[in-house]
Design a protein around this motif. Structure first.
Motif, PDB file in Angstrom:
ATOM      1  N   SER A   4       0.768  -0.702  -0.052  1.00 18.31           N
ATOM      2  CA  SER A   4       0.047   0.036   0.242  1.00 18.31           C
ATOM      3  C   SER A   4       0.728   1.454  -0.274  1.00 18.31           C
ATOM      4  O   SER A   4       0.690   2.283  -0.588  1.00 18.31           O
ATOM      5  CB  SER A   4      -0.989  -0.240   1.326  1.00 18.31           C
ATOM      6  OG  SER A   4       0.111  -0.057   2.554  1.00 18.31           O
ATOM      7  N   GLY A   5       2.422   1.221   0.564  1.00 23.09           N
ATOM      8  CA  GLY A   5       2.969   2.280   0.369  1.00 23.09           C
ATOM      9  C   GLY A   5       4.117   2.303  -0.278  1.00 23.09           C
ATOM     10  O   GLY A   5       5.093   3.651  -0.322  1.00 23.09           O
ATOM     11  N   GLY A   6       5.064   1.134  -0.276  1.00 20.76           N
ATOM     12  CA  GLY A   6       5.859   1.013  -0.382  1.00 20.76           C
ATOM     13  C   GLY A   6       6.907   2.188   0.540  1.00 20.76           C
ATOM     14  O   GLY A   6       6.577   2.902   0.769  1.00 20.76           O
ATOM     15  N   MET A  41       5.948  -3.701  -7.074  1.00 18.99           N
ATOM     16  CA  MET A  41       6.282  -2.736  -7.300  1.00 18.99           C
ATOM     17  C   MET A  41       7.053  -2.678  -7.810  1.00 18.99           C
ATOM     18  O   MET A  41       7.826  -1.159  -8.590  1.00 18.99           O
ATOM     19  CB  MET A  41       7.052  -2.224  -5.821  1.00 18.99           C
ATOM     20  CG  MET A  41       6.585  -1.637  -4.254  1.00 18.99           C
ATOM     21  SD  MET A  41       7.770  -1.718  -3.331  1.00 18.99           S
ATOM     22  CE  MET A  41       8.415  -0.638  -3.563  1.00 18.99           C
ATOM     23  N   TYR A 123      -1.977   3.387  -2.910  1.00 17.28           N
ATOM     24  CA  TYR A 123      -0.515   2.972  -4.170  1.00 17.28           C
ATOM     25  C   TYR A 123      -1.146   3.074  -5.257  1.00 17.28           C
ATOM     26  O   TYR A 123      -2.322   2.176  -5.680  1.00 17.28           O
ATOM     27  CB  TYR A 123       0.423   2.454  -2.929  1.00 17.28           C
ATOM     28  CG  TYR A 123       1.691   1.425  -4.130  1.00 17.28           C
ATOM     29  CD1 TYR A 123       2.119   2.621  -4.246  1.00 17.28           C
ATOM     30  CD2 TYR A 123       1.002   0.692  -4.775  1.00 17.28           C
ATOM     31  CE1 TYR A 123       3.858   2.007  -5.038  1.00 17.28           C
ATOM     32  CE2 TYR A 123       2.655   0.305  -5.330  1.00 17.28           C
ATOM     33  CZ  TYR A 123       3.995   1.083  -5.400  1.00 17.28           C
ATOM     34  OH  TYR A 123       4.174   0.821  -6.522  1.00 17.28           O
TER      35      TYR A 123
END
Length: 286
Positions: A4-6, A41, A123
């Protein structure tokens, strides 16, 4: 780091598409998150075999080209001794369950849970070809240096679907279904725990991650969490049988895939004689 965020821009050396992120950890929820977050990602997940010698750990991390390492603080002392031999590694992220995480003399950009708490819940996942490299790990027990093995997104998806179908169609013996409770006892850094964490997640199964393998803890988790499906090498089965005998308990109802090396007949008979797996229909040899 999460899907969700990296990694937030805590460092100019963040994670970019095509970068390799190495993980030094026991079987944990964080490792499972990395199984999904890093490849999604567009980066490459390298599961570092922490049981190798320090020289071999250096070789695999350097050869794999990892620029970021997620490090359980159990491995800080080992990493301290080899850090100068890892020039490609630009960023360290600490993972710990301790109230006071141990960092030693290493410099960490952030702590894993802090990264999650500070990350955006939104994200936009990048789109890329299904043949994009997703993961890599290194063999053990071979001649010479460990050999690198890599998998694409396509290969992992096909393997997961095939494994889910194969294990799901069994009537009883070795069946894995959404009513099961799954716990890996093949390390997640070794052959991706035979791919079963992905299969268990896709199947919507409750999962239990034991951390470092302690026989008493494994037995406790099997009982308290109701674990019904696991897998491991014959020595793991032997360890479980010993723990069950010492605790004067059994492992009835537990299904186990045994692989990695041939299952000795004597060990199989011992498990069946002790009714550790409930009945013959619960036994499966992989």
């Amino acid at each position: 780091m999460s899907a969700s965020g990296g990694l937030p821009p805590a460092s100019p050396n963040g994670v970019a598409t095509g970068d390799t992120v190495g993980v030094l950890d026991w079987d944990s929820n964080r490792f499972l998150e990395a199984y999904f977050a890093v490849p999604m990602m567009g980066a490459v997940l390298q599961t570092v075999n922490v049981r190798l010698s320090p020289d071999q750990v250096v070789y695999t991390i350097d050869h794999g080209g990892a620029s970021v390492l997620l490090v359980n603080d159990d491995f800080v002392p080992m990493l301290e001794g080899i850090r100068k031999q890892l020039p490609k590694v630009k960023l360290l992220v600490l993972m710990s369950d301790r109230a006071a995480p141990q960092t030693g003399r290493l410099t960490f950009a952030r702590e894993y849970e802090d990264l999650l708490s500070g990350a955006s819940p939104d994200y936009r996942f990048p789109d890329f070809d299904e043949n994009t490299l997703a993961t890599t790990f290194y063999t053990t027990g071979t001649t010479g240096s460990p050999k690198g093995v890599s998998f694409s997104h396509r290969q992992l998806v096909l393997h997961t679907l095939a494994q889910m179908a194969f294990l799901g169609i069994a009537a009883k013996q070795g069946r894995l279904c959404r009513d099961d409770v799954y716990m890996p006892i093949t390390p997640m850094f070794h052959s991706h725990a035979w791919g079963l964490p992905w299969t268990a997640t896709l199947s919507g199964i409750k999962q239990v991650y034991p951390g470092r393998y302690d026989p008493a803890l494994l037995l406790k988790l099997i009982k308290t969490e109701g674990v019904t499906f696991t897998h491991g090498v014959p020595t793991i089965l032997q360890m479980l049988l010993g723990a069950a005998t010492a605790a004067n308990t059994d492992l009835a109802g537990l299904k186990m895939i045994v692989g990695g090396s041939e299952l000795p007949k004597g060990l199989a008979r011992q498990a069946l004689a002790q009714r550790c797996f409930g009945s013959r229909r619960h036994w499966r040899r992989g």
